[in-house]
Structures are given as C-alpha cells and as structure tokens.
Design a protein around this motif. Structure first.
Motif, PDB file in Angstrom:
ATOM      1  N   ALA A 179       0.844  -1.197   0.000  1.00 53.55           N
ATOM      2  CA  ALA A 179       0.000   0.000   0.000  1.00 53.55           C
ATOM      3  C   ALA A 179       0.877   1.243   0.000  1.00 53.55           C
ATOM      4  O   ALA A 179       2.038   1.207   0.423  1.00 53.55           O
ATOM      5  CB  ALA A 179      -0.933   0.007   1.207  1.00 53.55           C
ATOM      6  N   HIS A 180       0.286   2.333  -0.475  1.00 54.51           N
ATOM      7  CA  HIS A 180       0.992   3.614  -0.514  1.00 54.51           C
ATOM      8  C   HIS A 180      -0.016   4.717  -0.211  1.00 54.51           C
ATOM      9  O   HIS A 180      -1.112   4.753  -0.786  1.00 54.51           O
ATOM     10  CB  HIS A 180       1.614   3.846  -1.890  1.00 54.51           C
ATOM     11  CG  HIS A 180       2.692   4.886  -1.897  1.00 54.51           C
ATOM     12  ND1 HIS A 180       4.032   4.564  -1.994  1.00 54.51           N
ATOM     13  CD2 HIS A 180       2.643   6.239  -1.809  1.00 54.51           C
ATOM     14  CE1 HIS A 180       4.752   5.669  -1.967  1.00 54.51           C
ATOM     15  NE2 HIS A 180       3.927   6.706  -1.851  1.00 54.51           N
ATOM     16  N   THR A 181       0.352   5.613   0.713  1.00 53.15           N
ATOM     17  CA  THR A 181      -0.513   6.724   1.102  1.00 53.15           C
ATOM     18  C   THR A 181       0.276   8.029   1.043  1.00 53.15           C
ATOM     19  O   THR A 181       1.441   8.064   1.466  1.00 53.15           O
ATOM     20  CB  THR A 181      -1.061   6.519   2.527  1.00 53.15           C
ATOM     21  OG1 THR A 181      -1.798   5.291   2.583  1.00 53.15           O
ATOM     22  CG2 THR A 181      -1.963   7.666   2.938  1.00 53.15           C
ATOM     23  N   VAL A 182      -0.339   9.067   0.531  1.00 56.28           N
ATOM     24  CA  VAL A 182       0.249  10.405   0.506  1.00 56.28           C
ATOM     25  C   VAL A 182      -0.680  11.341   1.281  1.00 56.28           C
ATOM     26  O   VAL A 182      -1.872  11.434   0.974  1.00 56.28           O
ATOM     27  CB  VAL A 182       0.445  10.928  -0.927  1.00 56.28           C
ATOM     28  CG1 VAL A 182       1.024  12.350  -0.900  1.00 56.28           C
ATOM     29  CG2 VAL A 182       1.357  10.001  -1.730  1.00 56.28           C
ATOM     30  N   ILE A 183      -0.140  12.006   2.284  1.00 52.23           N
ATOM     31  CA  ILE A 183      -0.892  13.004   3.050  1.00 52.23           C
ATOM     32  C   ILE A 183      -0.264  14.367   2.768  1.00 52.23           C
ATOM     33  O   ILE A 183       0.929  14.561   3.008  1.00 52.23           O
ATOM     34  CB  ILE A 183      -0.845  12.709   4.557  1.00 52.23           C
ATOM     35  CG1 ILE A 183      -1.385  11.308   4.851  1.00 52.23           C
ATOM     36  CG2 ILE A 183      -1.631  13.762   5.337  1.00 52.23           C
ATOM     37  CD1 ILE A 183      -1.218  10.878   6.292  1.00 52.23           C
ATOM     38  N   GLU A 184      -1.055  15.292   2.257  1.00 49.73           N
ATOM     39  CA  GLU A 184      -0.541  16.613   1.907  1.00 49.73           C
ATOM     40  C   GLU A 184      -1.331  17.691   2.638  1.00 49.73           C
ATOM     41  O   GLU A 184      -2.553  17.778   2.516  1.00 49.73           O
ATOM     42  CB  GLU A 184      -0.619  16.843   0.401  1.00 49.73           C
ATOM     43  CG  GLU A 184      -0.047  18.193  -0.007  1.00 49.73           C
ATOM     44  CD  GLU A 184       0.057  18.362  -1.505  1.00 49.73           C
ATOM     45  OE1 GLU A 184       0.689  19.345  -1.948  1.00 49.73           O
ATOM     46  OE2 GLU A 184      -0.494  17.513  -2.237  1.00 49.73           O
ATOM     47  N   ALA A 185      -0.609  18.505   3.416  1.00 49.74           N
ATOM     48  CA  ALA A 185      -1.214  19.643   4.105  1.00 49.74           C
ATOM     49  C   ALA A 185      -0.891  20.911   3.326  1.00 49.74           C
ATOM     50  O   ALA A 185       0.285  21.256   3.137  1.00 49.74           O
ATOM     51  CB  ALA A 185      -0.695  19.750   5.529  1.00 49.74           C
ATOM     52  N   ALA A 186      -1.911  21.596   2.873  1.00 47.18           N
ATOM     53  CA  ALA A 186      -1.712  22.820   2.101  1.00 47.18           C
ATOM     54  C   ALA A 186      -1.071  23.899   2.978  1.00 47.18           C
ATOM     55  O   ALA A 186      -1.155  23.850   4.207  1.00 47.18           O
ATOM     56  CB  ALA A 186      -3.055  23.311   1.562  1.00 47.18           C
ATOM     57  N   PRO A 187      -0.416  24.889   2.355  1.00 47.40           N
ATOM     58  CA  PRO A 187       0.179  25.979   3.139  1.00 47.40           C
ATOM     59  C   PRO A 187      -0.829  26.605   4.099  1.00 47.40           C
ATOM     60  O   PRO A 187      -1.979  26.851   3.735  1.00 47.40           O
ATOM     61  CB  PRO A 187       0.641  26.964   2.059  1.00 47.40           C
ATOM     62  CG  PRO A 187       0.933  26.094   0.869  1.00 47.40           C
ATOM     63  CD  PRO A 187      -0.110  25.015   0.919  1.00 47.40           C
ATOM     64  N   VAL A 239       3.618  15.439   3.394  1.00 45.91           N
ATOM     65  CA  VAL A 239       4.173  16.692   2.903  1.00 45.91           C
ATOM     66  C   VAL A 239       3.445  17.831   3.609  1.00 45.91           C
ATOM     67  O   VAL A 239       2.226  17.994   3.448  1.00 45.91           O
ATOM     68  CB  VAL A 239       4.030  16.815   1.372  1.00 45.91           C
ATOM     69  CG1 VAL A 239       4.604  18.147   0.895  1.00 45.91           C
ATOM     70  CG2 VAL A 239       4.727  15.652   0.670  1.00 45.91           C
ATOM     71  N   VAL A 240       4.189  18.615   4.381  1.00 44.05           N
ATOM     72  CA  VAL A 240       3.603  19.697   5.171  1.00 44.05           C
ATOM     73  C   VAL A 240       4.005  21.024   4.540  1.00 44.05           C
ATOM     74  O   VAL A 240       5.188  21.384   4.528  1.00 44.05           O
ATOM     75  CB  VAL A 240       4.061  19.629   6.646  1.00 44.05           C
ATOM     76  CG1 VAL A 240       3.301  20.647   7.485  1.00 44.05           C
ATOM     77  CG2 VAL A 240       3.852  18.222   7.207  1.00 44.05           C
ATOM     78  N   GLY A 241       3.032  21.740   4.007  1.00 42.33           N
ATOM     79  CA  GLY A 241       3.308  22.985   3.305  1.00 42.33           C
ATOM     80  C   GLY A 241       3.708  24.120   4.234  1.00 42.33           C
ATOM     81  O   GLY A 241       3.589  24.030   5.466  1.00 42.33           O
ATOM     82  N   GLU A 242       4.168  25.186   3.659  1.00 38.29           N
ATOM     83  CA  GLU A 242       4.655  26.344   4.416  1.00 38.29           C
ATOM     84  C   GLU A 242       3.606  26.843   5.413  1.00 38.29           C
ATOM     85  O   GLU A 242       2.444  27.074   5.072  1.00 38.29           O
ATOM     86  CB  GLU A 242       5.029  27.470   3.452  1.00 38.29           C
ATOM     87  CG  GLU A 242       5.553  28.717   4.141  1.00 38.29           C
ATOM     88  CD  GLU A 242       5.992  29.798   3.167  1.00 38.29           C
ATOM     89  OE1 GLU A 242       6.214  30.939   3.609  1.00 38.29           O
ATOM     90  OE2 GLU A 242       6.117  29.504   1.959  1.00 38.29           O
ATOM     91  N   GLY A 243       4.033  26.985   6.664  1.00 37.42           N
ATOM     92  CA  GLY A 243       3.161  27.531   7.692  1.00 37.42           C
ATOM     93  C   GLY A 243       2.055  26.604   8.167  1.00 37.42           C
ATOM     94  O   GLY A 243       1.243  26.993   9.012  1.00 37.42           O
TER      95      GLY A 243
END
Length: 389
Positions: free
Chosen positions: A141-149, A172-176
């Motif tokens: 399995a593969h999961t991507v978690i992305e938090a927008a800036p 991936v944790v975006g700026e701020g």
C-alpha cells in the motif's frame, strides 16, 4: 624487543573481508535508497536495518510478490479533508522520501494506486481513515498526506483486523501548516505490519507525528522526517505496549537540513509477558547547514514482568557547532518501588497501584494527540491491555 618488520597480508586489517569489500556508511543520510526492490539484496537479518527484527516472520513481505490492488478504506466526511486515488506516476508521489530498505521498496514496487489525503483550511479538523479485514494475503500500500500551506488538521491512520501489510506513507507539510498524523495499530493478534513513513516539512511548518502500537504480532513503523526548510518543527511521539510473543519496533530518523529547525522525539513503551519485545532506534542528524538547531530525543521503557526484552539505541550526529542544543536519553527499568509503596500506603491494592503507575507513564503520550474523543478511546484500550499485567 619491538619488531620493525612490515605487516603481512595475513595480519588483522590487511586481509580482504570474506564477504568482499566493506565500506561503512559514514552518516545516516548516506544510506542507499531506491524505489526498485531488485536494487536491494535479500534480507538475511544481519543488515543494520534488520538486525533487531524477526525477519523470518515476514519473509513474504520483503521478498515475495505483494497484492498491490486498492484496499477499501472507511472514512467520515470532514470539511477541509478529501481523499482520492492517484496512479503510480502522479507527480505527488516520491516528494517526501524513498525507501532505504527492501520491505519498503517491495511495497513501492508493488502498489497500483496511492491513497491521497489532502488537508486544507485554517480551522482545526480531525479525519480518521480506517483499514480493516485486509486478510492473510501479503499486500502493498501507498498513502500520501498533503497539508496545504497554512492549513491545520489531524489525520488518523487506523489499522484493525487481520493484515499482512507492507506500506509507505508520505507526509508533505506545506509552508506555515500545522499537521498532526496519528498512526494507530490495533491489528489482530497474528497480523504483521511493516511501514515506512516519510515526512517533508516546509518553511515555518509543524508536524506532530504519533505512533501508537497496541495490536499485531509483528509491527514495525519507521518514521523519517526531513526538516528541509527554515523554521521547520517536528514532534515525534510514540506509545507502545508489547505483550507475550509480540514484537513492536520503531526506527526514527530526524534530519535537520535547514537553519533554525526544531525536533523533539519521545517514545514510551511497556512490556509484559514471556517473549514480549520492543525495539526503538533513534537517529538524529544535524547537517552542516542546520545552524540554530534545537533537538532532543528520548526513549523510556517500563518492564512489567520477566522474560521481556527492550532494545533502545539513540544516535546523534552533529556536523555544525552552531546550534541551540542537542541531546538524547534512553532508559529501561522496572516499577519504582517508592511509587508503589506510596499508593499502597494509601489503601490502594497492589494490582491497582501497578496499573495506575503504568497508565500515568504511558498516557503522557496519549494526552498530546489533541483530540479528546480519540484520547479517551486510547486510554480505555490501554486500560484493557493493563488488565493482564
């Protein structure tokens, strides 16, 4: 009389190693990486990343063919959190990190689609994604978690039921942004779960990463965090309870790679029953560009019965002298007799006193999740584990 003869090829250090030339990895960041499982040698258990692990128990996950089809997940709709499935060649895959060992590479080579979880919006929110009943078939399995800036949220990845799973999770944790990710292992007694988590933290962003391992026969969750931009912050927390015959392992890596970054690593575990085993390895690397770093890591283990084993190995590498501070600590021990005596002297029975001490020891981690409902549920799960102590 001291000899002045030149050393011969038979003397120590001059004979070639039986396994060929051996070049040690000089720093944690120089380990070999690849998304191709064929680029890694077969796992024997002698490798540095596997020497504490019961490799025979999951040979099918390191070398066998894995079912990479999409597994169904359960989630409740939450404003500001969406999930979708993306193909292997999506550009959002591979940004946080790539495998350093064969199980992770096997999962990367075998998955068909990745689960993408996107967090947006500045208001606080909690989303839970649950996988259950994956069965006895070895899976990838593969999961991507992305938090927008500038976004804020808490994402819980929960596993229940039967599973033989090798997976990669990218964060991936975006700026701020301010993101909390809880990896919750509540698998059945015979389940095996191998996971590599890769996190990349942007400028002035914060990630709280929490690993809670309670269920499963063998559970190995290894989080790696790259503080890639100035002002990045990681709080890596872990709580585990290993019962008889259970192997719970965590190998944590924090790479300070930018100025004025901060990390705090705290893992706490308890062990009870014959053959209960825990492994914690903590690697912190402060790179030569990471001036002003503030870092500290610690691991604490509480042994409740005979026949258990806790391995705890903190490592710290510093490549610049211009830092705020860095340190590490590790301790494994039994009950504090003074604490037990204090409670018993006030009329609390010994069994109840022991449970109170352990609960107080471990709930420090649970209380930092930031979601009252989840904290209460985990406290009850911990209480159920303690009923056998």
């Amino acid at each position: 009389m001291q000899s002045t003869a030149m050393p011969t090829a038979e003397q120590h250090g001059f004979r070639p190693h039986s396994d060929g030339p051996v070049v040690p990895v000089q720093t944690r960041s120089e380990r070999f990486r690849s998304t191709d499982v064929a680029a890694f040698e077969a796992v024997t258990g002698r490798e540095h990343e596997w020497k504490y692990s019961p490799v025979a128990a999951f040979a099918d996950l390191t070398s066998g063919e894995l079912d990479g089809s999409r597994a169904e997940v359960e989630s409740t709709p939450v404003d500001g959190v969406t999930h979708s499935w993306i193909p292997r060649d999506d550009a959002r895959i591979g940004r946080a990190g790539i495998p350093e060992e064969r199980a992770s590479a096997n999962a990367w080579s075998g998955f068909e689609k990745a689960l993408l979880i996107e967090v947006a919006g500045e208001e606080a929110k909690t989303a839970t994604v649950t996988r259950s009943g994956l069965g006895a078939t070895p899976r990838a399995a593969h999961t991507v978690i992305e938090a927008a800036p500038n976004s804020r949220g808490l994402v819980v990845l929960r596993g229940t039921g039967d599973a033989r799973l090798s997976e990669n999770v990218e964060i991936v944790v975006g700026e701020g942004a301010n993101l909390t990710v809880v990896s919750l292992q509540e698998w059945s007694d015979e389940s095996v779960h191998l996971a590599s988590h890769f996190a990349r933290i942007g400028r002035d962003a914060k990630l709280k990463h929490i690993v809670v391992s309670l269920g499963g026969k063998v559970v190995r969750v290894n989080p790696s965090t790259h503080l890639a931009e100035q002002g990045g912050d990681i709080e890596a927390l872990g709580m585990y309870f290993s019962d008889a015959g259970q192997h719970l392992e965590q190998q944590v890596f924090v790479h300070h790679d930018a100025p004025h970054t901060r990390s705090r690593v705290t893992y706490k575990g308890a062990l009870q029953g014959e053959g209960a085993r825990s492994v914690w390895i903590g690697d912190v690397l402060i790179g030569n560009a990471a001036t002003g770093t503030d870092s500290y890591e610690q691991n604490r283990n509480l042994v409740l019965t005979d026949g258990t084993r806790a391995d705890s190995v903190p490592n710290l590498e510093i490549e610049t002298g211009d830092i705020e501070g860095a340190g590490h600590a590790s301790a494994t021990g039994r009950f504090d007799d003074e604490q037990l005596f204090y409670l018993q002297a006030r009329g609390i029975p010994e069994d109840e006193a022991r449970r109170l001490v352990v609960r107080g020891f471990l709930t420090e981690i649970v209380q930092q999740i930031g979601d009252a409902e989840l904290e209460e549920r985990l406290t009850l799960a911990l209480e159920a584990e303690l009923q056998g102590s």
